[in-house]
Design a protein around this motif. Structure first.
Motif, PDB file in Angstrom:
ATOM      1  N   ARG A  59      -1.788  -0.459  -4.212  1.00  0.00           N
ATOM      2  CA  ARG A  59      -0.511  -1.114  -4.546  1.00  0.00           C
ATOM      3  C   ARG A  59       0.637  -0.128  -4.374  1.00  0.00           C
ATOM      4  NH1 ARG A  59      -4.222  -2.429  -8.042  1.00  0.00           N
ATOM      5  NH2 ARG A  59      -3.635  -0.919  -9.616  1.00  0.00           N
TER       6      ARG A  59
ATOM      7  N   MET B 239       0.844  -1.164   0.000  1.00  0.00           N
ATOM      8  CA  MET B 239       0.000   0.000   0.000  1.00  0.00           C
ATOM      9  C   MET B 239       0.893   1.232   0.000  1.00  0.00           C
ATOM     10  SD  MET B 239      -3.233   0.791   2.469  1.00  0.00           S
ATOM     11  CE  MET B 239      -3.321  -0.900   2.891  1.00  0.00           C
ATOM     12  N   THR B 240       0.447   2.286  -0.673  1.00  0.00           N
ATOM     13  CA  THR B 240       1.194   3.536  -0.750  1.00  0.00           C
ATOM     14  C   THR B 240       0.265   4.683  -0.384  1.00  0.00           C
ATOM     15  OG1 THR B 240       2.656   2.752  -2.507  1.00  0.00           O
ATOM     16  CG2 THR B 240       2.421   5.104  -2.304  1.00  0.00           C
TER      17      THR B 240
ATOM     18  N   HIS C  41      -3.507   6.474 -11.229  1.00  0.00           N
ATOM     19  CA  HIS C  41      -3.562   5.477 -10.161  1.00  0.00           C
ATOM     20  C   HIS C  41      -4.728   5.850  -9.250  1.00  0.00           C
ATOM     21  CE1 HIS C  41       0.419   3.894 -11.214  1.00  0.00           C
ATOM     22  NE2 HIS C  41       0.755   5.156 -11.428  1.00  0.00           N
TER      23      HIS C  41
END
Length: 53
Positions: free
Chosen positions: A15, A1-2, A44
């Motif tokens: 992701r 996770m970001t 994203h």
């Protein structure tokens, strides 16, 4: 996770996001955009929230 933060807004991506030299990043709502060195912008999608400080 970001998690990507911009000021008082953050977007959590499902992701990991790997950035390379020369890429530009910006946030629009719940989307993080990355402009790559060839000029293409990649989208994203994530979840936006106000981080607690």
């Amino acid at each position: 996770m970001t998690m990507v933060e911009a000021g008082d807004w953050a977007v959590e991506l499902p992701r990991p996001l790997v950035l390379h030299a020369g890429e530009q990043v910006w946030i629009e709502g719940t989307v993080v955009f990355v402009r790559q060195s060839d000029g293409d912008a990649v989208r994203h999608d994530g979840d936006g929230f106000w981080p607690c400080r």
